[in-house]
Design an enzyme around this catalytic site. Structure first.
Site, PDB file in Angstrom:
ATOM      1  CD  GLU A  54      -1.426  -2.387   1.947  1.00 39.00           C
ATOM      2  OE1 GLU A  54      -2.255  -3.141   2.476  1.00 39.00           O
ATOM      3  OE2 GLU A  54      -0.187  -2.619   1.959  1.00 39.00           O
ATOM      4  CB  CYS A  80      -0.749  -4.471   8.424  1.00 38.76           C
ATOM      5  SG  CYS A  80       0.293  -3.063   7.971  1.00 38.76           S
ATOM      6  CG  LEU A 213      20.429 -27.640  -3.242  1.00 33.61           C
ATOM      7  CD1 LEU A 213      20.400 -27.888  -1.750  1.00 33.61           C
ATOM      8  CD2 LEU A 213      19.410 -28.514  -3.949  1.00 33.61           C
ATOM      9  CD  GLU A 273      14.361 -28.868  -6.340  1.00 28.36           C
ATOM     10  OE1 GLU A 273      14.956 -29.543  -7.187  1.00 28.36           O
ATOM     11  OE2 GLU A 273      14.324 -27.638  -6.360  1.00 28.36           O
ATOM     12  N   GLY A 275      15.920 -36.534  -1.240  1.00 27.81           N
ATOM     13  CA  GLY A 275      15.516 -37.683  -2.034  1.00 27.81           C
ATOM     14  C   GLY A 275      14.218 -38.267  -1.534  1.00 27.81           C
ATOM     15  CB  SER A 281      11.091 -38.809   6.526  1.00 32.70           C
ATOM     16  OG  SER A 281      11.144 -38.309   7.847  1.00 32.70           O
TER      17      SER A 281
END
Length: 319
Positions: A54, A80, A213, A273, A275, A281
């Site tokens: 804003e 806000c 990464l 990404e 394994g 898990s």
């Protein structure tokens, strides 16, 4: 042709996307100010501690030499109403002489939801939720899905992305996974990396693939690299430690602990990404919010990935 509220909300959404992956712990937000049917100012939240959308739009209008008196501001998220690292947006709206506020998504924090309307009403400013195209409302809600998860649970929103062959293989018998997915699929993954807060992989992925990464297209220096390794035995010369990128690399011995600590740091969206063991898990612990499966038209079997059989025609059946 006269533009409608839908046009301005859509523009605000497109602006907000620019902030994805850079605003933590704040949500990405876009804003457009309209006066007499003309867009006089627009902006988006670029980084925590910087102008909210804003305020950015109000300042943009001033730079253009445009008046905001009696204008309407279209925002992707309810403004806000309490000062934090920066002042409250409701105060800026009142000071700018804006008469109407239209927002697309409500604040997921129960302490703030609906408060902007009450605060603005005291200054004679009308504040209402957008009630037009439902697709735009869903898009606005989707835009803050990670923020919603984080502000209500303290944990990041977790997206798991897995690339697999038609016969369900994510790598060959030699542990090689390059490249099961197509170049176009990898490009899409790179674009996703531009818009998240952290990338998470398991230790075996670092040892076997030595990934960077990092985002493949537009740089995201705010991106955090996360490695989960119970043993902690990781090659010191791995790219994530030695490539000189400004992106931090954090190592954890447990996935849940990693998410808890990342959440405490303000991280809102984590992309996992690899394994498969790490992905399973996370899923078994109920920590996955979104699952992206890239299915390649290849059959690996006992072959190496580079020798996989490519299927030219694949039929998809749905229940």
């Amino acid at each position: 042709m006269q533009r409608k509220a839908e046009d301005f909300i859509l523009r605000a959404l497109r602006l907000a996307v620019n902030g994805m992956g850079h605003t933590r712990p704040n949500p990405p937000v876009g804003a457009v100010i309209v006066r007499g049917g003309e867009v006089v100012g627009e902006g988006w939240h670029k980084k925590a501690g910087g102008d909210h959308a804003e305020v950015a739009a109000i300042r943009n209008a001033k730079r253009r030499g445009k008046s905001t008196e009696g204008a309407t501001i279209y925002v992707t998220l309810e403004p806000c109403s309490k000062p934090g690292r920066v002042g409250a947006c409701t105060d800026a709206i009142v000071a700018a002489g804006i008469s109407n506020v239209v927002y697309a998504a409500t604040d997921p924090n129960p302490k703030n939801r609906g408060r902007a309307k009450r605060v603005l009403a005291k200054s004679g400013v009308r504040c209402e939720r957008f009630s037009g195209d439902a697709k735009l409302i869903r898009a606005a809600d989707w835009l803050i899905r990670a923020f919603r998860k984080h502000v209500t649970t303290g944990l990041p929103f977790v997206t798991v992305k897995i690339a697999m062959s038609l016969d369900g293989r994510i790598c060959d018998n030699w542990g090689d996974a390059k490249w099961i997915s197509s170049e176009n699929a990898r490009k899409c993954t790179g674009q996703l990396r531009e818009k998240v807060d952290a990338i998470m992989v398991g230790g075996e992925t670092v040892r076997r693939d030595d990934p960077s990464l990092l985002s493949h297209g537009r740089r995201n220096d705010d991106l955090i690299r996360v490695v989960v390794s119970k043993s902690g035995r990781l090659p010191k010369n791995a790219q994530v430690f030695t490539d000189g990128a400004p992106n931090r690399t954090l190592v954890f011995d447990d996935a849940r602990k990693a998410l808890e600590e990342l959440g405490a740091m303000g991280v809102m969206h984590v992309l996992c990404e690899g394994g498969l063991k790490l992905a399973v898990s996370l899923a078994e612990q109920g920590l996955v919010d979104e699952w992206i499966s890239v299915v390649s038209p290849k059959v690996i079997g006992s072959r190496r990935v580079k020798d996989a059989v490519v299927i030219s025609e694949v039929a998809c059946l749905q229940d």
